[in-house]
Write an enzyme that holds these catalytic residues in place. Structure first.
Site, short mmCIF file in Angstrom:
data_model
loop_
_atom_site.label_atom_id
_atom_site.label_comp_id
_atom_site.label_asym_id
_atom_site.label_seq_id
_atom_site.Cartn_x
_atom_site.Cartn_y
_atom_site.Cartn_z
N GLY A 191 30.15 86.88 5.10
CA GLY A 191 30.49 88.29 5.29
C GLY A 191 29.82 88.88 6.53
N GLU A 200 31.62 80.05 3.13
CA GLU A 200 32.11 80.37 1.78
C GLU A 200 32.62 79.15 1.02
OE1 GLU A 200 32.55 82.17 4.43
OE2 GLU A 200 32.35 84.30 3.97
#
Ligand code: NAI
Length: 722
Positions: free
Chosen positions: A100, A123
């Site tokens: 993020g 991720e």
């Protein structure tokens, strides 16, 4: 949270504040929204810089929030607001911009990175995909092939590579925030077209001409290496959406794919692995001594005794960590070969990392006296108790007082070795895995007399060497190899009952192991276990055809491995084992008709009738027997918790990460089911004690099968009752 200050008169500086890595928690997201709005509405602010405190931009989403209901503002609209801002926004990337964090930076109009920064979208390693626009913006910015590579592997890139790929605009060796502020001042006038061109979501995605062929090829590769993991496949699908759909539809697809991944058991397993890997660092011993209260001693100079397969790798790993190493090998020929091999490994490693090889860190000797002044010794001679005992006696006499004496034994009694020395508290096992300079796992084995300081020192040295170190108690085979025994035993019994090595291996490989049990044992050499069984008095030549051939000490035994060894079939090294190989040392395993005939003959000789064996039975018998032993290990207090066992299996035994580890997997399958199947198989094979369900498993089922994170409480209660 995020702090807002105005610097250089017209630049709004937003600083993310959430130690240690400025993760995007709900409070940080809210802080970013508030401060961005303030900057945009303040007429004195002409441009904005986003940075992170303490020299770290942002480590990404707050993984602690994953399990709970997500509160606070979502990331996607937050990043859109930044991208849509009518004032230039610059990301000042120091330290890391991961997940993020990088997605936030991709929403900014410019990115300036410090030369030591690392960037990436990891991720996938947590069973997810970059779902705050990362899968849609990155391919638009750097093209489909490069984005696929980064997103499907989750690998980090250096600032230099990020610049080359076009992820960042500028790399600086100086103060990144100052450089970003300067940059923001010069970009302050930008509105309209120049700023529009900086909004990545508005860019068309560059489409390679052979798009379909490219995706087909990548998908094929990803499926092969994913071994059943679904996140890498979803990552490819998301990037495909970026390449083929308009941005808003691509974002919808990203969201859908993420929803599937988020609720999958695989994401839970991978996140559990993430936390387990950290948890094993907080080790404890049954005495109550633990990581928190035990101070390690620094190790500057170490010695390795025995320069065979393992000793060479350990020497390389120590030298690469910056330690001085004394490497001792008694056999002249071995010493010459070892010097060459170690230098080669160091040179190749140095080339890969762009550093100088640490050749001068190592001194070689044939004389054990050379280790007199080292801080720690790792013994790696043959797996032979008599030899190891002699070496520990010598070491105890030769080494300066206080030297830690460690053994790389794969399973011999560490306490027995300690008893040969003047200071048994200085003795621990340091069980590396082959090849030792590559494999991540280290079992640190404490005996009843090992001091907490010896454990702390070995754990810290392991960490310095880049290993995932797990502290475990002393028993035959420790944790990893002890659990492997019932697993291999079941595989052999399955051959007796009608399976082939190919069938068993296929089932295990489809489950997600890199290699099935027979291919693995061909690789590591069948002779290793044979020697141990001989030393244990289990191998009885000449009885293979007799009645007792399949029974040892009142329990079922399969001599199949012994029979192959008697024929000189040691696996890859001899070109024959459970499979055949084109030549000794070759890695390509082919089914061997000779072996099939041999199995048929063996069954006929012992009156065994082959039956059809299904994959499900292979998995249940091999895996549940292994898991059952894991419960025994917990019951015996050899491992402190299921996380320790799972970390050992994921890092040392290629257990598929997306299945969490054996104990996590048992919880996913459901403990009552595991218990029921073990009961079933034990009834069918009452002479196989490994299949008898462990008391702890029964107890956990009786207490309502709590989630794996709560097993420690049940174990604690069990131990307090004993
Ligand atoms: P290896 O047979 O390749 O090497 C042993 C070396 O020790 C030989 O070079 C031998 O000449 C040397 N040696 C014997 N006596 C010596 C002495 N008195 N002083 C100095 N050197 C001496 O054995 P390998 O495979 O490296 O195994 C070493 C230890 O590591 C064993 O305890 C084994 O169980 C353990 N281990 C092995 C693993 C593997 O995959 N090979 C994995 C983990 C542990």
């Amino acid at each position: 949270m995020a702090q807002f200050t105005r610097v250089s008169g017209s630049v709004g500086l937003i600083t993310l504040q959430n130690p240690p890595v400025n993760a995007l928690s709900a409070a940080v997201r809210q802080g970013i929204i508030d401060t961005v709005q303030r900057s945009l509405s303040d007429p004195k602010v002409k441009s904005v810089v986003i940075c992170g405190q303490n020299g770290i931009f942002c480590g990404g989403a707050d993984i602690k929030e994953f399990g709970s209901d997500m509160r606070g503002p979502p990331l996607v609209p937050m990043i859109h607001t930044i991208e849509a801002a009518h004032k230039p926004v610059v990301a000042a990337i120091e330290g890391i911009a991961l997940g993020g964090g990088l997605e936030l930076a991709l929403g900014c109009h410019y990115r300036i990175a410090h030369s030591k920064a690392r960037l990436g979208l990891p991720e996938v390693t947590l069973g997810l995909l970059p779902a705050a626009g990362g899968s849609q913006r990155l391919p638009r910015l750097i093209g489909v092939p490069a984005a696929l590579n980064l997103i499907t592997t989750g690998r980090h890139v250096t600032a230099a590579e990020a610049l080359q790929l076009g992820i960042v605009d500028v790399v600086t060796d100086h103060n990144t925030v100052d450089a970003a502020v300067k940059f923001a001042l010069s970009a302050a006038g930008e509105t309209g077209q120049p700023l529009d061109a900086r909004r990545i979501s508005t860019h068309p995605c560059p489409r390679p001409s052979d798009l379909d062929a490219l995706f087909e090829e990548v998908m094929h590769k990803v499926r092969q290496s994913a071994r059943g993991a679904i996140a890498p496949v979803a990552c490819v699908q998301a990037v495909r959406a970026a390449a083929t759909l308009p941005y808003t539809q691509g974002m919808e697809r990203e969201k859908e794919l993420m929803a599937t991944l988020f609720t999958s058991g695989q994401a839970r397993a991978l996140q559990y692995c993430f936390f387990s890997q950290r948890a094993v660092g907080r080790w404890s011993m049954p005495s109550g001594a633990c990581w928190d209260t035990s101070k390690p001693r620094p190790v500057h100079k170490a010695a390795v005794i025995g320069l065979g397969t393992m000793g060479r790798g350990i020497t390389v790993a120590l030298a690469q960590t910056g330690l001085s190493v004394v490497a001792v090998e008694t056999q002249e020929k071995q010493l010459v070969e070892a010097k060459q091999a170690v230098s080669g490994m160091l040179q190749r490693g140095a080339k890969r990392h762009g550093v100088a090889p640490a050749l001068d860190k190592i001194s070689y000797s044939q004389d054990i006296q050379a280790v007199a002044d080292v801080d720690l010794v790792i013994e790696a001679v043959f797996e032979d108790m008599a030899l190891k005992k002699k070496i520990f006696q010598q070491l105890s006499a030769v080494c300066k007082p206080g030297t830690f004496l460690c053994s790389n034994t794969s399973g011999l009694d560490v306490d027995h070795l300690a008893s040969q020395t003047r200071n048994p508290e200085l003795v621990v096992g340091m069980h590396f895995f082959a090849p030792a300079h590559v494999m991540k796992l280290l079992e640190v084995v404490y005996g009843p007399r090992s001091s907490p300081q010896a454990v702390a020192t070995a754990m810290q040295l392991g960490k310095k060497m880049g290993k995932v170190s797990v502290a475990v108690g002393n028993c035959r085979g420790f944790v990893g190899n002890r659990m492997l025994k019932p697993y291999m035993e079941q595989a052999l019994f399955l051959l007796e009952e009608g399976a082939t090595p190919e069938l068993v291996d296929r089932a295990l490989e489809e489950f997600g192991f890199a290699m099935g049990v027979f291919r693995m044992s061909d690789l590591s050499g069948l002779d290793v276990g044979w020697r141990v069984r001989k030393a244990d008095g289990l191998v009885e030549p000449g009885t293979a055809s007799g009645q007792s051939a399949r029974i040892r000490q009142g329990r079922r035994y399969s001599p199949l491995g012994d029979l192959l060894c008697e024929q000189g079939r040691f696996g890859q090294k001899t070109g024959r084992g459970w499979y055949q190989y084109d030549k000794p040392g070759s890695r390509v395993a082919r089914a061997d008709p000779w072996l099939h005939g041999f199995l048929e003959e063996y069954r006929a000789r012992h009156g065994l009738v082959a039956r059809q064996i299904h994959h499900q039975e292979v998995l249940e018998r091999c895996l549940y027997a292994l898991i059952n032993e894991g419960f025994r290990i917990l019951e015996d207090g050899i491992a402190a918790g299921p996380e320790d066992i799972d970390t050992i299996y994921v890092f040392g035994y290629s257990w598929p990460r997306h299945r969490g580890g054996p104990m996590f997997y048992a919880a996913m399958v459901g403990l009552p089911k595991v218990l029921e199947r073990l009961e079933h198989y034990h009834q069918a094979h009452p002479d196989v004690p490994y299949l008898q369900p462990c008391g702890l498993l029964r107890r956990l089922v009786a207490s309502g099968s709590p989630p794996v994170q709560r097993w420690r409480e049940v174990i604690k209660k069990l131990h307090s009752h004993l």
